[in-house]
Design a protein around this motif. Sequence first.
Motif, PDB file in Angstrom:
ATOM      1  N   UNK A   1      63.092   8.540  31.313  1.00 34.19           N
ATOM      2  CA  UNK A   1      62.901   8.121  32.708  1.00 34.19           C
ATOM      3  C   UNK A   1      61.396   8.044  32.961  1.00 34.19           C
ATOM      4  N   UNK A   2      60.880   6.818  33.074  1.00 37.19           N
ATOM      5  CA  UNK A   2      59.436   6.650  33.188  1.00 37.19           C
ATOM      6  C   UNK A   2      58.895   7.253  34.473  1.00 37.19           C
ATOM      7  N   UNK A   3      59.606   7.085  35.571  1.00 35.29           N
ATOM      8  CA  UNK A   3      59.161   7.664  36.839  1.00 35.29           C
ATOM      9  C   UNK A   3      59.079   9.181  36.743  1.00 35.29           C
ATOM     10  N   UNK A   4      60.068   9.774  36.102  1.00 36.13           N
ATOM     11  CA  UNK A   4      60.073  11.226  35.914  1.00 36.13           C
ATOM     12  C   UNK A   4      58.936  11.658  34.985  1.00 36.13           C
ATOM     13  N   UNK A   5      58.651  10.863  33.972  1.00 37.01           N
ATOM     14  CA  UNK A   5      57.555  11.174  33.048  1.00 37.01           C
ATOM     15  C   UNK A   5      56.222  11.197  33.777  1.00 37.01           C
ATOM     16  N   UNK A   6      56.027  10.225  34.657  1.00 31.98           N
ATOM     17  CA  UNK A   6      54.786  10.167  35.419  1.00 31.98           C
ATOM     18  C   UNK A   6      54.681  11.369  36.360  1.00 31.98           C
ATOM     19  N   UNK A   7      55.817  11.752  36.947  1.00 30.27           N
ATOM     20  CA  UNK A   7      55.830  12.937  37.807  1.00 30.27           C
ATOM     21  C   UNK A   7      55.479  14.187  37.006  1.00 30.27           C
ATOM     22  N   UNK A   8      56.031  14.285  35.793  1.00 29.13           N
ATOM     23  CA  UNK A   8      55.756  15.446  34.947  1.00 29.13           C
ATOM     24  C   UNK A   8      54.307  15.485  34.481  1.00 29.13           C
TER      25      UNK A   8
ATOM     26  N   UNK B   1      55.145  -4.190  50.203  1.00 30.89           N
ATOM     27  CA  UNK B   1      54.407  -4.979  49.203  1.00 30.89           C
ATOM     28  C   UNK B   1      53.284  -4.166  48.581  1.00 30.89           C
ATOM     29  N   UNK B   2      52.559  -3.444  49.407  1.00 33.18           N
ATOM     30  CA  UNK B   2      51.474  -2.615  48.889  1.00 33.18           C
ATOM     31  C   UNK B   2      52.014  -1.542  47.947  1.00 33.18           C
ATOM     32  N   UNK B   3      53.097  -0.908  48.356  1.00 37.21           N
ATOM     33  CA  UNK B   3      53.718   0.149  47.559  1.00 37.21           C
ATOM     34  C   UNK B   3      54.219  -0.387  46.229  1.00 37.21           C
ATOM     35  N   UNK B   4      54.928  -1.510  46.258  1.00 32.48           N
ATOM     36  CA  UNK B   4      55.563  -2.046  45.057  1.00 32.48           C
ATOM     37  C   UNK B   4      54.540  -2.592  44.070  1.00 32.48           C
ATOM     38  N   UNK B   5      53.508  -3.225  44.571  1.00 28.71           N
ATOM     39  CA  UNK B   5      52.466  -3.739  43.686  1.00 28.71           C
ATOM     40  C   UNK B   5      51.722  -2.610  42.980  1.00 28.71           C
ATOM     41  N   UNK B   6      51.615  -1.477  43.652  1.00 27.78           N
ATOM     42  CA  UNK B   6      50.890  -0.342  43.064  1.00 27.78           C
ATOM     43  C   UNK B   6      51.769   0.469  42.128  1.00 27.78           C
ATOM     44  N   UNK B   7      53.058   0.603  42.459  1.00 27.94           N
ATOM     45  CA  UNK B   7      53.921   1.518  41.707  1.00 27.94           C
ATOM     46  C   UNK B   7      55.319   0.926  41.505  1.00 27.94           C
ATOM     47  N   UNK B   8      55.481  -0.084  40.639  1.00 25.96           N
ATOM     48  CA  UNK B   8      56.808  -0.703  40.467  1.00 25.96           C
ATOM     49  C   UNK B   8      57.855   0.231  39.882  1.00 25.96           C
ATOM     50  N   UNK B   9      57.431   1.325  39.237  1.00 22.44           N
ATOM     51  CA  UNK B   9      58.377   2.284  38.669  1.00 22.44           C
ATOM     52  C   UNK B   9      58.574   3.498  39.572  1.00 22.44           C
ATOM     53  N   UNK B  10      58.125   3.419  40.808  1.00 20.97           N
ATOM     54  CA  UNK B  10      58.268   4.547  41.727  1.00 20.97           C
ATOM     55  C   UNK B  10      59.729   4.717  42.156  1.00 20.97           C
ATOM     56  N   UNK B  11      60.018   5.841  42.777  1.00 18.82           N
ATOM     57  CA  UNK B  11      61.386   6.162  43.183  1.00 18.82           C
ATOM     58  C   UNK B  11      61.567   5.964  44.684  1.00 18.82           C
ATOM     59  N   UNK B  12      62.820   6.042  45.117  1.00 19.75           N
ATOM     60  CA  UNK B  12      63.103   5.907  46.544  1.00 19.75           C
ATOM     61  C   UNK B  12      62.488   7.059  47.332  1.00 19.75           C
ATOM     62  N   UNK B  13      62.421   8.244  46.720  1.00 21.62           N
ATOM     63  CA  UNK B  13      61.757   9.366  47.399  1.00 21.62           C
ATOM     64  C   UNK B  13      60.276   9.086  47.600  1.00 21.62           C
ATOM     65  N   UNK B  14      59.647   8.464  46.603  1.00 23.40           N
ATOM     66  CA  UNK B  14      58.238   8.078  46.742  1.00 23.40           C
ATOM     67  C   UNK B  14      58.071   7.110  47.909  1.00 23.40           C
ATOM     68  N   UNK B  15      59.007   6.167  48.011  1.00 23.79           N
ATOM     69  CA  UNK B  15      58.926   5.168  49.074  1.00 23.79           C
ATOM     70  C   UNK B  15      59.089   5.802  50.453  1.00 23.79           C
ATOM     71  N   UNK B  16      60.061   6.673  50.605  1.00 24.35           N
ATOM     72  CA  UNK B  16      60.284   7.307  51.906  1.00 24.35           C
ATOM     73  C   UNK B  16      59.080   8.158  52.300  1.00 24.35           C
TER      74      UNK B  16
END
Length: 368
Positions: free
Chosen positions: A238-245, A102-117
């Motif tokens: 890819x928004x997640x990739x854009x944020x990473x870049x 819940x903490x992770x998803x509320x902060x970063x809904x566009x995050x990736x599975x790698x971010x989660x792991x």
Amino acid sequence: MFFKEIVGQQDIVQKLRNSFTNGRLGHATLLAGKEGHGCLPITLAMSRYIMCRERSEEDACGECPSCKKFDKLVHPDVHFIFPVVNKKGKDPVSDSYLVEWRKFLLATPYATSNDWIREIATENSKGTIYKDESDLINRKLSMKSFEGYHKIMIIWMAEKMNDVTANKILKILEEPPQNTYFFLIAAQPEQLLQTILSRTQIVNIPPIDVAEVANYLSANYQIDSAKATDLAFFAEGDLARSIELFDKVDELQQNIENFNKFIQLSKNEQTVEIWDFINTQLDRGMNSYIEFLSYITHNIRRNIIETVAPSDNKILSDSATSAVKLDINFQQARAIYKLLNDAIYHIERNVYPQLALFDVSLQLKKML
């Protein structure tokens, strides 16, 4: 998450919303697309909309008891299944990680599975949806709805289900409980059982429009529109990739400069200089080589697009455009694109990156 907060994808949102309001939303929907395309945010917004008791034609109200629970992702009739790691002290099921989730998803809904792991384990850990999960799903869905309306089961990264879990999920989809909606999310739907695919309504989520991604980056990361557009383009919507870049803007600019140098050396067959260049300018670890090759593939892709469908609309900033232009035809672009992707594939599987890149240079001379 509300529909109004989703970046782009309004055609998809409209279709899903209309399907529900017209009673045509199936019991199981598969949203298929890269993680940064917004599959999870769309699912969250759709789930809130379904559960909202005072919804409008456009969005959930945000004020009813259901929406208040959604604000904290604690709605008792909305269940989440997601990849976890099997580590000591915790059962390998999603419920064991709900606080972190819940903490992770509320902060970063566009995050990736790698971010989660990385959030719950080490970077090299592998996330899986284990067989114990399917037993919990049966138990949860057999219970009466707490609020007397619908129940929703969200399975994020459904391709991470092991075979036992997948087969048990299949049986549930074949005989779904009443008033229950399943939302499966998969970045690689081809890895799912064909029988699961056949029992879902598949909604393909395309890349987000570059302009939409650029507007989001400008508004949320305080960068100028030209740089935001460059990042959105290189991330291919890819928004997640854009944020990473965004965290690698300097590296992206360096790749622009290295690109011209690499192409020039390759054309001139300056093999000694190429080898030195690869081992000095580009050698910042394995990932740096992959990033550089990925950067070139973006440029080749742009050449393919402009060859097939020329446009007067300028996509990149002036500096990026002048740096990446290649005078090649469609056949050349297609061959180079394959060469680069093959090199990335081999490096990711531990081929010596300097040799892989040197081979790319030698092959480029033949193609250009």
